[in-house]
Design a protein around this motif. Structure first.
Motif, PDB file in Angstrom:
ATOM      1  N   VAL A 108       0.823  -1.223   0.000  1.00 53.57           N
ATOM      2  CA  VAL A 108       0.000   0.000   0.000  1.00 53.57           C
ATOM      3  C   VAL A 108       0.849   1.262   0.000  1.00 53.57           C
ATOM      4  CG1 VAL A 108      -1.860  -1.185   1.221  1.00 53.57           C
ATOM      5  CG2 VAL A 108      -0.162   0.106   2.528  1.00 53.57           C
ATOM      6  N   MET A 109       2.150   1.150   0.195  1.00 54.67           N
ATOM      7  CA  MET A 109       3.001   2.328   0.309  1.00 54.67           C
ATOM      8  C   MET A 109       3.290   2.907  -1.071  1.00 54.67           C
ATOM      9  SD  MET A 109       4.107   3.898   2.949  1.00 54.67           S
ATOM     10  CE  MET A 109       3.888   2.503   4.050  1.00 54.67           C
ATOM     11  N   PRO A 110       2.823   4.121  -1.343  1.00 54.98           N
ATOM     12  CA  PRO A 110       3.130   4.735  -2.642  1.00 54.98           C
ATOM     13  C   PRO A 110       4.571   5.246  -2.685  1.00 54.98           C
ATOM     14  CG  PRO A 110       1.847   6.238  -1.292  1.00 54.98           C
ATOM     15  CD  PRO A 110       1.952   4.958  -0.509  1.00 54.98           C
ATOM     16  N   GLU A 111       5.032   5.520  -3.874  1.00 54.81           N
ATOM     17  CA  GLU A 111       6.379   6.080  -4.019  1.00 54.81           C
ATOM     18  C   GLU A 111       6.417   7.467  -3.399  1.00 54.81           C
ATOM     19  OE1 GLU A 111       7.395   6.057  -8.116  1.00 54.81           O
ATOM     20  OE2 GLU A 111       7.376   3.873  -8.303  1.00 54.81           O
ATOM     21  N   GLY A 112       7.536   7.767  -2.805  1.00 52.41           N
ATOM     22  CA  GLY A 112       7.699   9.071  -2.183  1.00 52.41           C
ATOM     23  C   GLY A 112       7.224   9.154  -0.754  1.00 52.41           C
ATOM     24  N   VAL A 113       6.822   8.007  -0.164  1.00 55.07           N
ATOM     25  CA  VAL A 113       6.407   7.961   1.245  1.00 55.07           C
ATOM     26  C   VAL A 113       7.377   7.053   1.992  1.00 55.07           C
ATOM     27  CG1 VAL A 113       4.586   7.350   2.872  1.00 55.07           C
ATOM     28  CG2 VAL A 113       3.994   8.374   0.684  1.00 55.07           C
ATOM     29  N   PHE A 114       7.858   7.535   3.128  1.00 48.55           N
ATOM     30  CA  PHE A 114       8.864   6.799   3.890  1.00 48.55           C
ATOM     31  C   PHE A 114       8.395   6.701   5.345  1.00 48.55           C
ATOM     32  CE2 PHE A 114      10.718   9.610   0.700  1.00 48.55           C
ATOM     33  CZ  PHE A 114      11.309   8.693  -0.166  1.00 48.55           C
ATOM     34  N   LEU A 115       8.423   5.481   5.881  1.00 52.35           N
ATOM     35  CA  LEU A 115       8.027   5.269   7.281  1.00 52.35           C
ATOM     36  C   LEU A 115       9.246   5.330   8.184  1.00 52.35           C
ATOM     37  CD1 LEU A 115       5.376   2.391   7.070  1.00 52.35           C
ATOM     38  CD2 LEU A 115       5.017   4.866   7.108  1.00 52.35           C
ATOM     39  N   ASP A 116       9.095   6.053   9.293  1.00 55.59           N
ATOM     40  CA  ASP A 116      10.181   6.159  10.274  1.00 55.59           C
ATOM     41  C   ASP A 116       9.948   5.244  11.479  1.00 55.59           C
ATOM     42  OD1 ASP A 116      11.383   8.123   8.684  1.00 55.59           O
ATOM     43  OD2 ASP A 116      10.175   9.711   9.610  1.00 55.59           O
ATOM     44  N   SER A 117       8.689   5.010  11.834  1.00 58.64           N
ATOM     45  CA  SER A 117       8.399   4.163  12.996  1.00 58.64           C
ATOM     46  C   SER A 117       7.022   3.553  12.850  1.00 58.64           C
ATOM     47  CB  SER A 117       8.480   4.977  14.301  1.00 58.64           C
ATOM     48  OG  SER A 117       7.440   5.948  14.347  1.00 58.64           O
ATOM     49  N   LEU A 118       6.839   2.417  13.519  1.00 63.61           N
ATOM     50  CA  LEU A 118       5.546   1.724  13.532  1.00 63.61           C
ATOM     51  C   LEU A 118       5.316   1.182  14.933  1.00 63.61           C
ATOM     52  CD1 LEU A 118       4.010  -0.639  10.922  1.00 63.61           C
ATOM     53  CD2 LEU A 118       4.148  -1.399  13.281  1.00 63.61           C
ATOM     54  N   LYS A 119       4.154   1.453  15.472  1.00 63.72           N
ATOM     55  CA  LYS A 119       3.804   0.975  16.820  1.00 63.72           C
ATOM     56  C   LYS A 119       2.471   0.241  16.733  1.00 63.72           C
ATOM     57  CE  LYS A 119       2.349   3.913  19.883  1.00 63.72           C
ATOM     58  NZ  LYS A 119       2.327   5.025  20.879  1.00 63.72           N
TER      59      LYS A 119
END
Length: 203
Positions: A108-119
């Motif tokens: 589901v992650m589009p290009e240009g989106v970056f995840l830094d953390s997940l809780k």
């Protein structure tokens, strides 16, 4: 020749009765003293026997309390082990779901989106990350809504890249994992096979 007692016989009789009375009183006092001493000795023996029993009971109670404390420690250790076993079992059962979740996040992650953390808390997930534009964050939310494994995206915070000074928009988002038995047991679709679900949008 008849003998005549000239002494006053009444006085002699009275003195004899007095001596008998005094003797009877002495015997009664002596008997009372003996009975009192015997009762006191009996009470002393009873008290001593009860004291011995009390000491024995106190000793046994102390031993029993020590055993109870040891049993409580063993029970606590047992509960800790059961809790650990439960956590391990839960992790083993949720391992396919976790793998499926991360695979779905990649999809589901589009290009240009970056995840830094997940809780993750139960079925609730919260992510923080950065994006090249707000539109890409909107695309991520639409992709989550179209996913079969995650749902209900909610944007908690977004800062435009003009405010962050990094050239990227910062965002925080929450969504839910669909914890269904089918979702947990179904392997992720192969990248080489076509699926019936909508392909996530990329912006």
């Amino acid at each position: 020749m008849a003998r005549i007692n000239l002494l006053p016989w009444r006085e002699v009789e009275r003195q004899r009765r007095q001596r008998d009375f005094v003797t009877l009183i002495g015997i009664s006092v002596a008997a009372t003293i003996v009975i009192g001493i015997a009762v006191q000795i009996q009470f002393a023996h009873a008290i001593e026997a009860q004291t011995t029993r009390n000491n024995l009971l106190s000793k046994e109670i102390a031993q029993l309390e020590a055993k109870i404390k040891k049993i409580e420690e063993l029970e606590k250790r047992k509960q800790d082990l059961l809790a650990r076993m439960g956590i391990i079992q839960q992790l083993q059962e949720s391992r396919p779901t976790i793998v499926r979740l991360f695979d779905e996040l990649v999809r589901v992650m589009p290009e240009g989106v970056f995840l830094d953390s997940l809780k993750q808390t139960g079925g609730n997930l919260e992510v923080e990350g950065s994006a090249q534009s707000n539109a890409r964050v909107s695309t991520l939310m639409r992709n989550i809504e179209q996913s079969e494994w995650i749902e209900k995206p909610q944007l908690l915070l977004i800062e435009n890249k003009d405010k962050t000074g990094t050239g990227l928009s910062q965002f925080r988002m929450s969504f839910r994992q669909k914890l269904t038995e089918e979702a947990a047991n179904t392997p992720p679709p192969s990248k080489n096979k076509k699926t019936n679900r909508k392909r996530p949008q990329k912006n």
